[in-house]
Design an enzyme around this catalytic site. Structure first.
Site, PDB file in Angstrom:
ATOM      1  N   GLN A  10       0.887  -1.349  -0.033  1.00 27.29           N
ATOM      2  CA  GLN A  10       0.183  -0.661   0.131  1.00 27.29           C
ATOM      3  C   GLN A  10       1.086   0.938  -0.135  1.00 27.29           C
ATOM      4  O   GLN A  10       2.128   1.319   0.726  1.00 27.29           O
ATOM      5  CB  GLN A  10      -1.048   0.168   1.100  1.00 27.29           C
ATOM      6  CG  GLN A  10      -2.342   0.765   0.868  1.00 27.29           C
ATOM      7  CD  GLN A  10      -3.530   0.438   2.086  1.00 27.29           C
ATOM      8  OE1 GLN A  10      -3.422  -0.741   2.171  1.00 27.29           O
ATOM      9  NE2 GLN A  10      -4.225   1.406   2.059  1.00 27.29           N
ATOM     10  N   SER A  91       4.313  -5.915   3.442  1.00 33.31           N
ATOM     11  CA  SER A  91       3.205  -5.778   3.391  1.00 33.31           C
ATOM     12  C   SER A  91       2.091  -6.277   3.078  1.00 33.31           C
ATOM     13  O   SER A  91       1.921  -7.560   2.661  1.00 33.31           O
ATOM     14  CB  SER A  91       2.732  -3.961   3.781  1.00 33.31           C
ATOM     15  OG  SER A  91       1.494  -3.735   4.680  1.00 33.31           O
ATOM     16  N   LEU A  92       1.018  -5.491   2.322  1.00 30.38           N
ATOM     17  CA  LEU A  92       0.396  -6.054   1.146  1.00 30.38           C
ATOM     18  C   LEU A  92       0.535  -7.130   0.459  1.00 30.38           C
ATOM     19  O   LEU A  92      -0.087  -8.103  -0.271  1.00 30.38           O
ATOM     20  CB  LEU A  92      -0.490  -5.077   0.453  1.00 30.38           C
ATOM     21  CG  LEU A  92      -1.934  -5.693  -0.629  1.00 30.38           C
ATOM     22  CD1 LEU A  92      -3.130  -6.129   0.430  1.00 30.38           C
ATOM     23  CD2 LEU A  92      -2.330  -3.653  -1.170  1.00 30.38           C
ATOM     24  N   HIS A 201       0.323  -2.995  11.426  1.00 22.56           N
ATOM     25  CA  HIS A 201       1.146  -3.744  11.586  1.00 22.56           C
ATOM     26  C   HIS A 201       2.257  -3.295  13.493  1.00 22.56           C
ATOM     27  O   HIS A 201       2.970  -3.106  13.256  1.00 22.56           O
ATOM     28  CB  HIS A 201       3.035  -3.630  10.447  1.00 22.56           C
ATOM     29  CG  HIS A 201       2.352  -3.974   9.353  1.00 22.56           C
ATOM     30  ND1 HIS A 201       1.705  -5.701   9.031  1.00 22.56           N
ATOM     31  CD2 HIS A 201       2.646  -3.579   8.570  1.00 22.56           C
ATOM     32  CE1 HIS A 201       1.562  -5.522   7.626  1.00 22.56           C
ATOM     33  NE2 HIS A 201       1.855  -4.899   6.674  1.00 22.56           N
ATOM     34  N   GLN A 249       0.945 -11.207  10.230  1.00 23.85           N
ATOM     35  CA  GLN A 249       1.450 -10.461   9.633  1.00 23.85           C
ATOM     36  C   GLN A 249       0.835  -8.691  10.168  1.00 23.85           C
ATOM     37  O   GLN A 249       1.539  -8.142   9.706  1.00 23.85           O
ATOM     38  CB  GLN A 249       1.498 -10.481   8.181  1.00 23.85           C
ATOM     39  CG  GLN A 249       2.461 -10.063   7.328  1.00 23.85           C
ATOM     40  CD  GLN A 249       1.426  -9.446   6.285  1.00 23.85           C
ATOM     41  OE1 GLN A 249       0.811  -8.632   7.013  1.00 23.85           O
ATOM     42  NE2 GLN A 249       1.481  -9.169   5.187  1.00 23.85           N
TER      43      GLN A 249
END
Length: 307
Positions: A10, A91-92, A201, A249
């Protein structure tokens, strides 16, 4: 040539992303049209036309993943035998890596990340959440400042280990603002709030994490090719591991820098799908080349390199 596939997260979204793949790749075009039908989201409008939805997390996330997957299918259309030693995402982007490596169906991944974005926004709408990038400090100094803040009952957590000297912290926006000078007084070149309405996170997303796990239980395949976890910077290849690691995560920091350092010696280069954000980070982490595929011309140029 040994290759790693990497996928952005993102923040990499832009109006017009994916249009070159859509216009030049039959498979990319079919994927976008199938995704629109399956997810009941007009992705052509979302990706290619000015709109106020693209920066809303529930739409941002599937849009970014779709762009990455369109770049991937456009490349594989040209080079069907191309395989990666491992895949990872920031991340994503870990969900894009899971899709490409056979852990999730492509269309289900888009529905899943749509829900992930909604769950995150839902959790953070109850509080004033935010994220801040801190530049120029060692990891240990940032961690010690976060610990100090937590002892003062402030919600500030290390969230993204991007590269040496660049960590993103997450938590409550008023707490982050109150600690801006604390980071600067410790020697940070910069401590700047990001344009984010979620705190990714960190423990503020405990509920979102639990809800996402219910969805993952339904959709994950039993086994898949090697994916590196954001949560522990190690490879995993099955559903049992995935459920534990993906539950962590959303509430644990992204160990991107550590992931690259752990496995860079196993490969000759990285391919980033859909953006060039990770290429910028990789230049500060690794001596290995990163090729970013942001449009169809980038695919042509990359194929010349590996011939």
């Amino acid at each position: 040539m040994n290759i790693a596939f990497i996928f952005p997260g993102q923040g990499s979204q832009t109006i017009g992303m994916g249009k070159s793949f859509y216009e030049n790749s039959k498979n990319a075009k079919e994927l976008l049209e199938s995704a629109s039908d399956f997810c009941k989201i007009d992705f052509k409008h979302l990706l290619f036309e000015e709109n106020d939805q693209l920066n809303k997390s529930e739409f941002t996330q599937p849009a970014i993943v779709l762009n990455s997957l369109m770049a991937y299918v456009a490349l594989i259309e040209q080079k069907p035998d191309l395989q990666a030693v491992f895949s990872l995402g920031h991340s994503l982007g870990e969900f894009s890596a899971l899709a490409v490596n056979g852990a999730l169906e492509f269309l289900q991944t888009l529905t899943l990340t749509n829900k992930r974005g909604f769950f995150m926004q839902e959790d953070c709408s109850k509080v004033e959440a935010g994220m801040m990038v801190v530049l120029g400090l060692d990891d240990q100094i940032v961690e010690s400042i976060c610990e100090k803040a937590q002892k003062e009952n402030k919600k500030i957590f290390a969230a993204n280990y991007n590269c040496d000297g660049q960590i993103v912290v997450a938590g409550l926006k008023p707490d982050l603002i109150s600690y801006e000078n604390e980071f600067k007084n410790a020697g940070a070149k910069r401590a700047m709030l990001l344009n984010m309405s979620v705190a990714s996170h960190c423990p503020l997303l405990e509920n979102a994490s639990s809800k996402l796990c219910v969805e993952l239980e339904k959709t994950l395949k039993p086994n898949f090719k090697a994916v590196i976890s954001n949560a522990n910077a190690k490879i995993y290849t099955d559903k049992e591991q995935a459920l534990k690691l993906l539950k962590s995560q959303l509430i644990s920091p992204v160990l991107y820098k550590q992931s690259i350092k752990n496995y860079e010696n196993e490969i000759d280069c990285f391919i980033e799908f859909g953006a060039s954000v990770l290429k910028g980070l990789n230049k500060k982490i690794s001596s290995k080349e990163t090729y970013s595929l942001t449009n169809f011309n980038d695919i042509d140029e990359f194929l010349k390199v590996i011939k």
